[in-house]
Design a protein around this motif. Sequence first.
Motif, PDB file in Angstrom:
ATOM      1  N   CYS A  41     -14.695  39.921 -41.331  1.00  0.00           N
ATOM      2  CA  CYS A  41     -14.514  39.603 -39.912  1.00  0.00           C
ATOM      3  C   CYS A  41     -15.680  40.208 -39.141  1.00  0.00           C
ATOM      4  O   CYS A  41     -16.473  40.978 -39.695  1.00  0.00           O
ATOM      5  CB  CYS A  41     -13.178  40.131 -39.380  1.00  0.00           C
ATOM      6  SG  CYS A  41     -13.054  41.934 -39.377  1.00  0.00           S
ATOM      7  N   TYR A  91     -14.035  41.759 -33.689  1.00  0.00           N
ATOM      8  CA  TYR A  91     -12.644  41.420 -33.993  1.00  0.00           C
ATOM      9  C   TYR A  91     -11.962  42.599 -34.677  1.00  0.00           C
ATOM     10  O   TYR A  91     -10.788  42.896 -34.406  1.00  0.00           O
ATOM     11  CB  TYR A  91     -12.571  40.186 -34.886  1.00  0.00           C
ATOM     12  CG  TYR A  91     -11.151  39.708 -35.103  1.00  0.00           C
ATOM     13  CD1 TYR A  91     -10.482  39.004 -34.111  1.00  0.00           C
ATOM     14  CD2 TYR A  91     -10.475  40.001 -36.287  1.00  0.00           C
ATOM     15  CE1 TYR A  91      -9.166  38.599 -34.284  1.00  0.00           C
ATOM     16  CE2 TYR A  91      -9.161  39.594 -36.477  1.00  0.00           C
ATOM     17  CZ  TYR A  91      -8.515  38.896 -35.473  1.00  0.00           C
ATOM     18  OH  TYR A  91      -7.204  38.502 -35.648  1.00  0.00           O
ATOM     19  N   ILE A 132      -8.233  32.659 -40.700  1.00  0.00           N
ATOM     20  CA  ILE A 132      -9.023  31.425 -40.737  1.00  0.00           C
ATOM     21  C   ILE A 132      -8.760  30.763 -42.090  1.00  0.00           C
ATOM     22  O   ILE A 132      -8.994  31.356 -43.130  1.00  0.00           O
ATOM     23  CB  ILE A 132     -10.516  31.739 -40.553  1.00  0.00           C
ATOM     24  CG1 ILE A 132     -10.739  32.422 -39.193  1.00  0.00           C
ATOM     25  CG2 ILE A 132     -11.347  30.463 -40.649  1.00  0.00           C
ATOM     26  CD1 ILE A 132     -12.143  32.975 -39.005  1.00  0.00           C
ATOM     27  N   ILE A 157      -6.443  29.175 -38.007  1.00  0.00           N
ATOM     28  CA  ILE A 157      -7.424  28.129 -37.718  1.00  0.00           C
ATOM     29  C   ILE A 157      -7.740  27.419 -39.033  1.00  0.00           C
ATOM     30  O   ILE A 157      -8.312  28.023 -39.949  1.00  0.00           O
ATOM     31  CB  ILE A 157      -8.720  28.711 -37.122  1.00  0.00           C
ATOM     32  CG1 ILE A 157      -8.408  29.554 -35.874  1.00  0.00           C
ATOM     33  CG2 ILE A 157      -9.693  27.587 -36.785  1.00  0.00           C
ATOM     34  CD1 ILE A 157      -9.616  30.301 -35.338  1.00  0.00           C
ATOM     35  N   LEU A 177     -16.779  30.829 -37.889  1.00  0.00           N
ATOM     36  CA  LEU A 177     -15.693  31.261 -37.012  1.00  0.00           C
ATOM     37  C   LEU A 177     -15.491  32.769 -37.077  1.00  0.00           C
ATOM     38  O   LEU A 177     -15.215  33.421 -36.062  1.00  0.00           O
ATOM     39  CB  LEU A 177     -14.395  30.539 -37.394  1.00  0.00           C
ATOM     40  CG  LEU A 177     -14.358  29.041 -37.075  1.00  0.00           C
ATOM     41  CD1 LEU A 177     -13.153  28.380 -37.748  1.00  0.00           C
ATOM     42  CD2 LEU A 177     -14.310  28.806 -35.571  1.00  0.00           C
ATOM     43  N   ALA A 183     -18.113  34.528 -35.121  1.00  0.00           N
ATOM     44  CA  ALA A 183     -17.848  34.356 -33.686  1.00  0.00           C
ATOM     45  C   ALA A 183     -16.678  35.205 -33.193  1.00  0.00           C
ATOM     46  O   ALA A 183     -16.390  35.219 -32.000  1.00  0.00           O
ATOM     47  CB  ALA A 183     -17.573  32.888 -33.391  1.00  0.00           C
ATOM     48  N   HIS A 242     -13.353  35.064 -34.270  1.00  0.00           N
ATOM     49  CA  HIS A 242     -12.097  34.338 -34.091  1.00  0.00           C
ATOM     50  C   HIS A 242     -11.020  34.664 -35.119  1.00  0.00           C
ATOM     51  O   HIS A 242      -9.942  34.074 -35.081  1.00  0.00           O
ATOM     52  CB  HIS A 242     -12.372  32.834 -34.115  1.00  0.00           C
ATOM     53  CG  HIS A 242     -13.236  32.376 -32.981  1.00  0.00           C
ATOM     54  ND1 HIS A 242     -13.055  32.788 -31.678  1.00  0.00           N
ATOM     55  CD2 HIS A 242     -14.327  31.550 -32.963  1.00  0.00           C
ATOM     56  CE1 HIS A 242     -13.966  32.233 -30.905  1.00  0.00           C
ATOM     57  NE2 HIS A 242     -14.762  31.483 -31.654  1.00  0.00           N
ATOM     58  N   GLY A 243     -11.308  35.589 -36.054  1.00  0.00           N
ATOM     59  CA  GLY A 243     -10.264  35.936 -36.999  1.00  0.00           C
ATOM     60  C   GLY A 243     -10.823  36.441 -38.316  1.00  0.00           C
ATOM     61  O   GLY A 243     -12.002  36.796 -38.426  1.00  0.00           O
TER      62      GLY A 243
END
Length: 296
Positions: free
Chosen positions: A167, A171, A190, A217, A228, A231, A233-234
């Motif tokens: 990650c 995050y 994800i 996701i 992702l 970025a 997001h998880g």
Amino acid sequence: MADTPPLQAVKVFDAVARHLNFTKAAAELNMTQSAVSYQVKLLEDYVGTALFRREARGVGLSEHGRAVAPLVRQALGDLAQAFRSAKAETANLLVISTMHTFATTWLAPRIGSFQMENPELAVRLDISPNLANFHDDGVDVGIRSGKGEWPGIKSHCIGGGNFTVACSPQYYARIGKPKTPADLADCIFIGPRDDWWPLWFAAAGINPPAAFSRPGIDVETQQMAMVLAVAGHGLALVHLGFVTEEFKTGKLIQPFDVMASSGFNYYLVYPEGGPLPNKTKLFRDWILKEAGQELA
């Protein structure tokens, strides 16, 4: 009537026109004299007139034969050159069939070093999830995931079977810097339906959550999962060899030093049996050395 005469008959005409002798033409073409005569007759029937004059000491070109002979010689030369060029291009072109994630995250950033070592070779990447049909697809080598067992295929393991959770640092801080793998159960996953998640939790020594408490996701490729994760997001499952730059630059971290295996690895594959082209040998040696240093 066909637009062009049979190529074999044209080749026979050229040989007889150069030697002005059926016997010598037959020897050059590894044919019988009667077969040469038959091919000449086919061509004369096609043209509708005689191309040779039968003489006491052999044969001579007729008026039509003299007009056609230099054009035929030039055409056969052009045809031979075209195929020589095609053969040379094929001999110097290495076509690699591979999957999207492996191509974009590992192979593409490194393939330049292979070409620098082998400047006489050009490389084309054929991106496909399917195992290449080496006989029909014009592919020289492939890179596939599996257990290395494909009928009629020689395979070399290049690694990549181990994976871990990654990650972004942001995050990781946002979820409170979890102390144990069990603390991840409430995070955003994800690719939550990926079969690798239960394997990773099992490798961590805990039972995987029966159901993730938060919506995840869904993604189609590991590359998208990595994007992702970077970025913020998880949590994503990644092969470490695919994210070396992201780890070096701190874009991704590994929350826990837990590695799992799917039982599958990446393999270099090519047809079994027969002589191995030099370009395939060069790529085989290069990728085994390169992957041996980086792919676990």
